[in-house]
Enzyme design. Structure first.
Site, mmCIF file in Angstrom:
data_model
loop_
_atom_site.group_PDB
_atom_site.id
_atom_site.type_symbol
_atom_site.label_atom_id
_atom_site.label_comp_id
_atom_site.label_asym_id
_atom_site.label_seq_id
_atom_site.Cartn_x
_atom_site.Cartn_y
_atom_site.Cartn_z
ATOM 1 N NE ARG A 1 -30.404 25.660 -75.353
ATOM 2 C CZ ARG A 1 -30.983 25.642 -74.143
ATOM 3 N NH1 ARG A 1 -31.580 26.703 -73.686
ATOM 4 N NH2 ARG A 1 -30.956 24.559 -73.414
ATOM 5 C CG PHE B 1 -33.814 36.712 -82.369
ATOM 6 C CD1 PHE B 1 -33.319 36.714 -81.080
ATOM 7 C CD2 PHE B 1 -33.793 35.532 -83.098
ATOM 8 C CE1 PHE B 1 -32.809 35.566 -80.524
ATOM 9 C CE2 PHE B 1 -33.273 34.366 -82.548
ATOM 10 C CZ PHE B 1 -32.785 34.380 -81.251
ATOM 11 N NE ARG C 1 -30.825 32.524 -78.965
ATOM 12 C CZ ARG C 1 -31.417 32.603 -77.784
ATOM 13 N NH1 ARG C 1 -31.958 31.525 -77.234
ATOM 14 N NH2 ARG C 1 -31.485 33.746 -77.131
ATOM 15 N NE ARG D 1 -36.360 27.159 -69.993
ATOM 16 C CZ ARG D 1 -35.985 26.894 -71.234
ATOM 17 N NH1 ARG D 1 -36.707 27.332 -72.227
ATOM 18 N NH2 ARG D 1 -34.912 26.185 -71.478
ATOM 19 C CE LYS E 1 -38.859 27.975 -80.412
ATOM 20 N NZ LYS E 1 -37.809 27.162 -81.048
ATOM 21 C CD GLU F 1 -38.217 38.745 -82.462
ATOM 22 O OE1 GLU F 1 -37.553 37.730 -82.160
ATOM 23 O OE2 GLU F 1 -37.913 39.890 -82.114
ATOM 24 C CE LYS G 1 -39.972 26.831 -75.813
ATOM 25 N NZ LYS G 1 -38.688 26.139 -75.900
ATOM 26 C CD GLU H 1 -32.627 29.249 -84.160
ATOM 27 O OE1 GLU H 1 -32.500 29.949 -83.129
ATOM 28 O OE2 GLU H 1 -32.924 28.046 -84.128
#
Length: 497
Positions: free
Chosen positions: A220, A289, A205, A361, A200, A198, A367, A249
């Site tokens: 975020r 997303f 966010r 994470r 970025k 996707e 990313k 986003e």
DNA sequence: TTCCGACAGTGGGGTCGCAAT
DNA sequence: ATTGCGACCCCACTATCGGAA
């Protein structure tokens, strides 16, 4: 004691023992403080307010609940005269505790507890003290977002109490984070193929909670920005879903569809006083997303592919993040190059199988961004803190100015340095020092060339060249290069958007 | 026994809003 | 009007521990 114990299990043991002795009514405060947080979140007290600390007392008098009450009162001090009032209140608080307590409170208020036990370790400690599996604590935390509340419930009611925490529309969930990889091939290797790629976007966010005609938007860090982003609310209200929790986003786009620099989006989202005019000049666009909840059903544990299918079925195409599912690395590379060509940050490569790992994470999202490098010259360095105490750590780096023969500072960086490199550079800088070495900043003769990686160049109101590097980090020193071979400001200027 | 995931720590630039100057 | 401060938007990287392989 926690700070002195280096072993993680040791820290957990100490903390669990401590939690076992805390009165239930103070459990939430204790967990917050021990993991470096305040129940009030921010109270408007920073480093400046914490200068000139009074002498502590010999004997302890304050309870956790009393400290918490005082901090709530300090937070409430706003308006004219509040600086002085806050400072006086803080001094009164710090003057009424013992030296040990004062040290702890100062670090807590500075936001630098540095005892090697933040949320991750505290989760384990709570689990141990309450006699419940850590996984249960984690699960409750992902949907509640505030460990002190979860921990207090676990201590009081065990697993049964933890099971009571469910995703609640209107209360933000810790967003899933991404690891990083050097290129698309490495990212695909991490998440497995086939995978989704996707765009970025370099925006902010957003987590959008819709329930009927009510919409709330969170960042975020779970701060609410609903009033700053009317476009996002309107977009959510047009959706057919009665109830939804969306992840995405928000970004400011130019008329031609290309993204504005991050600074523009960030300034827009931060504007609170005149949202209407900010919106008129800098409209935001939302792209989504992920979908965490839809019409009464939690989707968090579904595979990524299923969540996206549900998202796709619930949104108009204009609100969907551009996405490609592939198992061919070359196709992924092409998609990445296309995202960058459109002015975006890069791509996020996502597992099709993984759940929404809230607050982690995890390896499910990776990313990939392009990386620039420059050979720059070290102009000065700053003495480090904490584990970098006694080491020259933060480098001031600059590019050569062919016009003047001097150097133009482009920013600072402390990233990418190993302990060995820190030791070496400290000794080397002291040899090259111009002027005092006991000052905060040690200026050096511009002789060392260092290769610096960064994400991009941005406009700077701070540095003389009007430019600064974004996310600069040290790759290596270049002993083979002389300063007159370093990159020039013209090279940097050419990278400006 | 070695490898690797998760965590903590060390800080970066930019911008807004508010209070103080 | 300008400056200082606090808060928060974006973030990279290394060292370490301890469970997984």
């Amino acid at each position: 004691m926690v700070a002195r114990t280096s072993a993680r299990l040791g820290k957990i043991g100490h903390l669990a023992e401590l939690l076992g002795r805390v009165p239930p009514a103070e459990a939430e405060i204790a967990i917050a403080y021990l993991s470096g947080e305040l129940p009030q979140r921010q109270i408007g007290v920073g480093w400046r307010t914490l200068q000139d600390v009074p002498e502590p007392r010999q004997v302890a008098t304050a309870t956790l609940a009393e400290v918490d009450e005082r901090l709530t009162a300090i937070k409430a001090q706003v308006g004219p005269g509040s600086h002085a009032a806050k400072k006086a209140s803080v001094a009164e608080l710090l003057g009424g505790v013992t030296r040990q307590e004062q040290t702890f409170l100062l670090r807590l208020l500075h936001g630098e507890l540095r005892q090697g036990a933040l949320e991750g370790v505290m989760i384990e400690a709570v689990a141990k003290a309450a006699g419940v599996p850590a996984a249960e604590v984690r699960r409750a935390l992902t949907v509640r977002g505030w460990l002190p509340a979860v921990g207090a419930a676990a201590l009081a009611g065990g697993v049964e109490a933890l099971r009571g925490f469910t995703l609640e529309v209107g209360r933000p969930v810790a967003p899933m984070l991404a690891q990083s990889a050097a290129d698309v091939a490495a990212a695909l290797a991490k998440v497995g193929v086939p995978a989704a790629l996707e765009w970025k976007l370099d925006g902010v966010r957003i987590q959008v909670h819709k329930s009927g005609g009510t919409v709330a938007v969170f960042t975020r860090t779970l701060d609410e920005i609903t009033s700053q982003v009317p476009e996002v609310i309107e977009a959510a209200l047009t959706l057919p879903a009665r109830e939804a929790v969306l992840d995405g986003e928000a970004i400011a786009l130019r008329l031609d569809g290309r993204p504005e620099p991050f600074q523009v989006t960030a300034a827009r989202v931060a504007s609170r006083t005149d949202v209407a005019s900010a919106r008129a000049t800098t409209p935001l666009t939302a792209f989504f997303f992920d979908l965490l909840r839809l019409d009464g059903r939690d989707l968090l544990d579904l595979p990524g592919a299923e969540r996206f299918a549900a998202l796709e079925a619930s949104l108009p195409a204009s609100l969907l993040i551009p996405r490609l599912v592939t198992d061919v690395p070359a196709e992924g590379e092409a998609f990445f190059r296309d995202a960058v060509r459109h002015g975006h940050e890069g791509v996020v490569v996502k597992s099709l199988a993984g759940p929404y790992a809230a607050g982690r994470r995890g390896a499910g999202w990776v990313k990939v961004k392009p990386r620039h490098t420059l050979d720059l010259v070290v102009l000065a360095a700053e003495w480090g803190h904490g584990r970098r105490q006694g080491k020259l750590s933060n480098l001031h780096v600059g590019a050569r100015d062919p016009e003047t023969g001097g150097f133009v500072m482009l920013g600072k960086t402390f990233k990418g340095l190993t302990d060995a490199l820190l030791t070496w550079q400290t000794a080397r800088f002291l040899e090259l020092a111009i002027g005092p070495t006991d000052s905060w900043v040690v200026t050096v003769r511009p002789e060392l060339v260092v290769e610096v990686a960064f994400d991009g160049v941005q406009r700077s109101p701070r540095y003389p060249g009007g430019m600064a590097l974004r996310f600069a980090r040290v790759l290596r020193y270049r002993p083979d290069k002389r300063p007159d071979e370093a990159d020039t400001v013209d090279t940097v200027r050419a990278l400006m958007p």
